[in-house]
Design an enzyme around this catalytic site. Structure first.
Site, short mmCIF file in Angstrom:
data_model
loop_
_atom_site.label_atom_id
_atom_site.label_comp_id
_atom_site.label_asym_id
_atom_site.label_seq_id
_atom_site.Cartn_x
_atom_site.Cartn_y
_atom_site.Cartn_z
N ASP A 61 -13.94 6.91 -14.12
CA ASP A 61 -13.07 6.12 -13.23
C ASP A 61 -12.10 5.39 -14.13
O ASP A 61 -12.49 4.51 -14.90
CB ASP A 61 -13.92 5.14 -12.41
CG ASP A 61 -13.08 4.33 -11.44
OD1 ASP A 61 -11.84 4.20 -11.65
OD2 ASP A 61 -13.64 3.79 -10.47
N ASN A 88 -3.71 12.26 -15.51
CA ASN A 88 -3.23 12.80 -14.22
C ASN A 88 -3.65 11.94 -13.03
O ASN A 88 -2.97 11.94 -12.00
CB ASN A 88 -3.78 14.23 -14.06
CG ASN A 88 -3.67 14.72 -12.65
OD1 ASN A 88 -2.59 15.13 -12.20
ND2 ASN A 88 -4.77 14.67 -11.90
N PHE A 98 8.68 -5.37 1.35
CA PHE A 98 8.31 -6.61 2.02
C PHE A 98 6.98 -6.52 2.76
O PHE A 98 6.47 -7.52 3.24
CB PHE A 98 9.44 -7.10 2.94
CG PHE A 98 10.59 -7.67 2.13
CD1 PHE A 98 10.43 -8.84 1.40
CD2 PHE A 98 11.81 -7.02 2.08
CE1 PHE A 98 11.48 -9.36 0.64
CE2 PHE A 98 12.85 -7.52 1.31
CZ PHE A 98 12.69 -8.70 0.59
N LEU A 100 4.46 -5.01 1.06
CA LEU A 100 3.55 -4.70 -0.05
C LEU A 100 2.72 -5.92 -0.44
O LEU A 100 3.27 -6.96 -0.82
CB LEU A 100 4.39 -4.22 -1.25
CG LEU A 100 3.66 -3.95 -2.56
CD1 LEU A 100 2.63 -2.82 -2.38
CD2 LEU A 100 4.67 -3.56 -3.65
N TYR A 155 4.29 2.45 -6.06
CA TYR A 155 4.19 3.73 -6.77
C TYR A 155 5.31 3.84 -7.81
O TYR A 155 5.06 4.15 -8.97
CB TYR A 155 4.29 4.87 -5.76
CG TYR A 155 4.09 6.25 -6.35
CD1 TYR A 155 2.82 6.70 -6.70
CD2 TYR A 155 5.17 7.11 -6.55
CE1 TYR A 155 2.63 7.97 -7.23
CE2 TYR A 155 4.99 8.38 -7.08
CZ TYR A 155 3.72 8.81 -7.41
OH TYR A 155 3.54 10.08 -7.95
N VAL A 187 4.80 18.39 -4.87
CA VAL A 187 3.80 19.44 -4.96
C VAL A 187 2.86 19.39 -3.75
O VAL A 187 2.41 18.32 -3.34
CB VAL A 187 2.98 19.27 -6.26
CG1 VAL A 187 1.99 20.43 -6.41
CG2 VAL A 187 3.91 19.21 -7.48
N ARG A 188 2.52 20.58 -3.24
CA ARG A 188 1.60 20.70 -2.09
C ARG A 188 0.15 20.40 -2.49
O ARG A 188 -0.59 21.29 -2.92
CB ARG A 188 1.66 22.12 -1.50
CG ARG A 188 2.81 22.35 -0.57
CD ARG A 188 2.68 23.66 0.17
NE ARG A 188 2.58 24.84 -0.68
CZ ARG A 188 3.59 25.43 -1.30
NH1 ARG A 188 4.82 24.95 -1.17
NH2 ARG A 188 3.40 26.50 -2.06
P1 NAP Z 1 -4.20 14.12 -5.33
O1 NAP Z 1 -4.44 15.48 -4.79
O2 NAP Z 1 -4.20 12.94 -4.40
O3 NAP Z 1 -5.26 13.86 -6.50
C1 NAP Z 1 -5.33 12.62 -7.13
C2 NAP Z 1 -6.51 12.65 -8.10
O4 NAP Z 1 -6.58 11.36 -8.74
C3 NAP Z 1 -7.86 12.87 -7.38
O5 NAP Z 1 -8.67 13.70 -8.17
C4 NAP Z 1 -8.44 11.46 -7.33
O6 NAP Z 1 -9.85 11.43 -7.29
C5 NAP Z 1 -7.94 10.93 -8.67
N1 NAP Z 1 -8.09 9.49 -8.79
C6 NAP Z 1 -7.61 8.52 -7.97
N2 NAP Z 1 -8.04 7.31 -8.41
C7 NAP Z 1 -8.81 7.54 -9.51
C8 NAP Z 1 -9.53 6.73 -10.41
N3 NAP Z 1 -9.60 5.40 -10.25
N4 NAP Z 1 -10.17 7.30 -11.46
C9 NAP Z 1 -10.15 8.64 -11.62
N5 NAP Z 1 -9.50 9.47 -10.79
C10 NAP Z 1 -8.84 8.92 -9.75
O7 NAP Z 1 -2.81 14.02 -6.09
P2 NAP Z 1 -1.91 15.08 -6.90
O8 NAP Z 1 -0.77 15.44 -6.06
O9 NAP Z 1 -2.76 16.14 -7.50
O10 NAP Z 1 -1.34 14.12 -8.03
C11 NAP Z 1 -1.76 14.15 -9.39
C12 NAP Z 1 -0.77 13.33 -10.20
O11 NAP Z 1 0.55 13.87 -10.00
C13 NAP Z 1 -0.69 11.86 -9.77
O12 NAP Z 1 -0.57 11.05 -10.91
C14 NAP Z 1 0.58 11.81 -8.94
O13 NAP Z 1 1.17 10.53 -8.93
C15 NAP Z 1 1.44 12.83 -9.66
N6 NAP Z 1 2.53 13.37 -8.84
C16 NAP Z 1 2.26 14.09 -7.72
C17 NAP Z 1 3.31 14.58 -6.94
C18 NAP Z 1 3.09 15.42 -5.72
O14 NAP Z 1 4.09 15.75 -5.04
N7 NAP Z 1 1.87 15.79 -5.37
C19 NAP Z 1 4.64 14.32 -7.33
C20 NAP Z 1 4.87 13.57 -8.47
C21 NAP Z 1 3.81 13.11 -9.22
P3 NAP Z 1 -10.68 11.31 -5.89
O15 NAP Z 1 -10.74 12.69 -5.32
O16 NAP Z 1 -12.00 10.76 -6.33
O17 NAP Z 1 -9.90 10.36 -5.00
#
Ligand code: NAP
Length: 231
Positions: A61, A88, A98, A100, A155, A187-188
């Site tokens: 975590d 990641n 406002f 937040l 964010y 990303v999807r």
């Molecule tokens: P996602 O499907 O929501 O996955 C997020 C991951 O982060 C999950 O495995 C989640 O674990 C984990 N996580 C959250 N809090 C955590 C913690 N305290 N310790 C360890 N793991 C934790 O998101 P994603 O789209 O794959 O995004 C991955 C990265 O890409 C993120 O940093 C996001 O900001 C960045 N990003 C994504 C997009 C997009 O369009 N998808 C665009 C730009 C940047 P749990 O399953 O336990 O919740």
């Protein structure tokens, strides 16, 4: 883990989405991979979908300094050196400024910024000592300052700060350790939603590319689609 695989990568938040796909791509590229997830059972279930013998699951975590330290200790005790760190793990609060709350902003910073801060402090010194390291911060164009308002508020602020951390860490390590940030595109995934135009394979491509940069590769950069972009 196999002996012939010489490098080990650790990916945080790797039980789904871009993190899990990055594990898959790095495993295919011949690295040992530590699939780190805050919930061990979810990590194990995710690893099973990949069916590789070269993936180790670790509970991690990123908001818990004790969890990061315990993970680093378990790996060190087992003689596993982390050569590649992919920060990641991320969350995506969408509150407008406002609406937040301070707790929401604090939590976004805890995961998206301090999570990477903690793992860099835990794993980068070993990379510097061994003379090889690759660090990838999964950031976002929503945190870019170049003509943009970082948004949504919590964010965007947290990803802008993660970009700053990228430069700070890259200046703190020797040139043998490359530290870069990446915007994966929209990303999807669970975070990006079904309407996102980019597949998870494409989203993870630049992440995995930065994780395997050659010694001549860049450090202190921000990339999308394997191309440098403005901060
Ligand atoms: P996602 O499907 O929501 O996955 C997020 C991951 O982060 C999950 O495995 C989640 O674990 C984990 N996580 C959250 N809090 C955590 C913690 N305290 N310790 C360890 N793991 C934790 O998101 P994603 O789209 O794959 O995004 C991955 C990265 O890409 C993120 O940093 C996001 O900001 C960045 N990003 C994504 C997009 C997009 O369009 N998808 C665009 C730009 C940047 P749990 O399953 O336990 O919740």
């Amino acid at each position: 883990m196999s002996r012939e695989r010489t490098r080990t990568a650790l990916v945080t938040g790797a039980n789904r989405g871009i993190g899990l796909e990055t594990v898959r791509q790095l495993d295919r590229a011949g690295l040992n991979v530590v699939l780190a997830a805050r919930d061990r059972a979810r990590g194990q279930a995710a690893a099973r979908t990949l069916g590789s013998a070269h993936i180790r699951i670790e509970e991690l975590d990123v908001t818990d300094a004790g969890s990061v330290a315990a993970c680093a200790r378990r790996l060190a005790d087992d003689g596993v050196a982390v050569d590649v760190l992919v920060n990641n793990a991320g969350i995506y609060p969408t509150d407008a400024f406002f609406s937040l709350g301070e707790d929401t902003l604090r939590h976004a910073l805890d995961v998206n910024l301090l999570g990477a801060f903690r793992t860099c402090q835990a794993f980068c010194p070993g990379m510097a000592e061994r003379g090889y390291g690759r660090v990838v911060h999964v950031s976002s164009g929503l945190g870019a300052l170049n003509g943009n308002v970082p948004s949504p508020a919590a964010y965007g602020i947290s990803k802008a700060a993660l970009n700053a951390l990228t430069l700070v860490v890259s200046a703190a390590v020797p040139s043998s350790v490359k530290v870069n940030a990446v915007c994966p595109g929209w990303v999807r995934t669970d975070m990006g939603g079904r309407a996102a135009p980019t597949s998870v394979e494409q989203g993870a491509d630049t992440v995995a590319w930065l994780a395997r940069l050659p010694d001549s590769g860049p450090s202190g950069g921000f990339f999308r689609d394997r191309t440098r972009i403005d901060w």
